[in-house]
Design a protein around this motif. Structure first.
Motif, PDB file in Angstrom:
ATOM      1  N   GLU A  64       0.811  -1.223   0.000  1.00 61.16           N
ATOM      2  CA  GLU A  64       0.000   0.000   0.000  1.00 61.16           C
ATOM      3  C   GLU A  64       0.841   1.269   0.000  1.00 61.16           C
ATOM      4  O   GLU A  64       2.039   1.237   0.256  1.00 61.16           O
ATOM      5  N   VAL A  65       0.158   2.380  -0.274  1.00 63.05           N
ATOM      6  CA  VAL A  65       0.715   3.717  -0.125  1.00 63.05           C
ATOM      7  C   VAL A  65       0.068   4.304   1.126  1.00 63.05           C
ATOM      8  O   VAL A  65      -1.156   4.243   1.277  1.00 63.05           O
ATOM      9  N   THR A  66       0.873   4.868   2.021  1.00 65.76           N
ATOM     10  CA  THR A  66       0.318   5.483   3.224  1.00 65.76           C
ATOM     11  C   THR A  66       0.773   6.927   3.309  1.00 65.76           C
ATOM     12  O   THR A  66       1.816   7.305   2.750  1.00 65.76           O
ATOM     13  N   TRP A  67      -0.012   7.736   3.996  1.00 65.83           N
ATOM     14  CA  TRP A  67       0.348   9.133   4.229  1.00 65.83           C
ATOM     15  C   TRP A  67      -0.168   9.573   5.586  1.00 65.83           C
ATOM     16  O   TRP A  67      -1.125   9.019   6.105  1.00 65.83           O
ATOM     17  N   GLN A  68       0.524  10.555   6.146  1.00 67.73           N
ATOM     18  CA  GLN A  68       0.114  11.187   7.396  1.00 67.73           C
ATOM     19  C   GLN A  68       0.335  12.674   7.233  1.00 67.73           C
ATOM     20  O   GLN A  68       1.294  13.091   6.582  1.00 67.73           O
ATOM     21  N   ARG A  69      -0.544  13.467   7.856  1.00 69.24           N
ATOM     22  CA  ARG A  69      -0.346  14.916   7.862  1.00 69.24           C
ATOM     23  C   ARG A  69      -1.260  15.525   8.906  1.00 69.24           C
ATOM     24  O   ARG A  69      -2.202  14.897   9.371  1.00 69.24           O
ATOM     25  N   GLY A  70      -0.966  16.745   9.239  1.00 68.33           N
ATOM     26  CA  GLY A  70      -1.806  17.477  10.170  1.00 68.33           C
ATOM     27  C   GLY A  70      -1.029  17.996  11.354  1.00 68.33           C
ATOM     28  O   GLY A  70      -0.199  17.294  11.917  1.00 68.33           O
ATOM     29  N   VAL A  71      -1.296  19.236  11.714  1.00 70.94           N
ATOM     30  CA  VAL A  71      -0.632  19.866  12.847  1.00 70.94           C
ATOM     31  C   VAL A  71      -1.452  19.638  14.103  1.00 70.94           C
ATOM     32  O   VAL A  71      -0.987  19.041  15.065  1.00 70.94           O
ATOM     33  N   TRP A  72      -2.681  20.084  14.091  1.00 72.12           N
ATOM     34  CA  TRP A  72      -3.553  19.907  15.249  1.00 72.12           C
ATOM     35  C   TRP A  72      -4.492  18.722  15.065  1.00 72.12           C
ATOM     36  O   TRP A  72      -4.788  18.009  15.997  1.00 72.12           O
TER      37      TRP A  72
END
Length: 195
Positions: free
Chosen positions: A83-91
């Motif tokens: 798979e391809v995974t991603w994460q993001r976000g400050v709050w």
């Protein structure tokens, strides 16, 4: 020649130019959308009215300028074997997983500002999102998009799509029970049709 090597299991981030792109987008937004209505208020209004509009706008701009590097640092992409995974976000943190067997299309997008900063966005679409105008996952700030696109598509080509095949046919007692139930329904329908 490949600019970046994308290794299986290793995290990678957007290029540093992506942060500059976000700052440039902020400046353009202020110049195009804020200054045309804020400048006349500041010039032709009394000081309390001008301050009432200017202070909140400046606070928002400063807040977004503070948020940009935090957001840039929060973005992490990863290619795994499945798979391809991603994460993001400050709050508010977001995480996404897109299995290769669901991917239908991988596009590369590059607007004029992205071209100026020498990076692209790789958009991954799946069977469920293909009818929509947006991609299921967008990998922003990619310096070598063709290499990443080809790596993802190689995994897609070697993985059987679940949506097209419906998965492996089941065998065993559970499958036999389903077949027997279907035969009983067929006999019932045929007997009703004869009446």
């Amino acid at each position: 020649m490949s600019l970046t090597t994308y290794r299986i299991g290793e995290a990678f981030k957007p290029v540093p130019q992506f942060r500059s792109y976000l700052y440039a987008s902020l400046i353009l937004a202020v110049v195009v959308f804020v200054l045309p209505w804020l400048a006349p208020i500041v010039i032709f209004s009394r000081l309390p009215v001008a301050l009432a509009f200017t202070v909140p706008v400046l606070a928002i701009v400063v807040f977004v300028a503070y948020w940009i590097p935090l957001y840039h640092e929060s973005i992490v992409y990863r290619l795994t074997v499945t798979e391809v995974t991603w994460q993001r976000g400050v709050w508010f943190r977001q995480t996404g997983i897109v299995p290769y067997n669901r991917i239908t299309n991988v596009d590369i997008a590059q607007g004029p500002l992205m071209r100026f900063f020498s990076f692209s966005a790789v958009r991954v679409q799946t069977a469920g999102y293909s009818a929509q105008a947006r991609a299921e996952i967008v990998l922003n700030g990619i310096a070598d998009p063709k290499d990443l696109q080809e790596k993802i598509m190689n995994f897609v080509r070697t993985t059987r799509p679940v949506a097209a095949t419906g998965g492996e046919p089941e065998e065993g007692p559970a499958a036999d029970a389903v077949v027997e139930e279907l035969r009983a329904i067929r006999r019932l329908l045929e007997s009703r049709q004869e009446r």
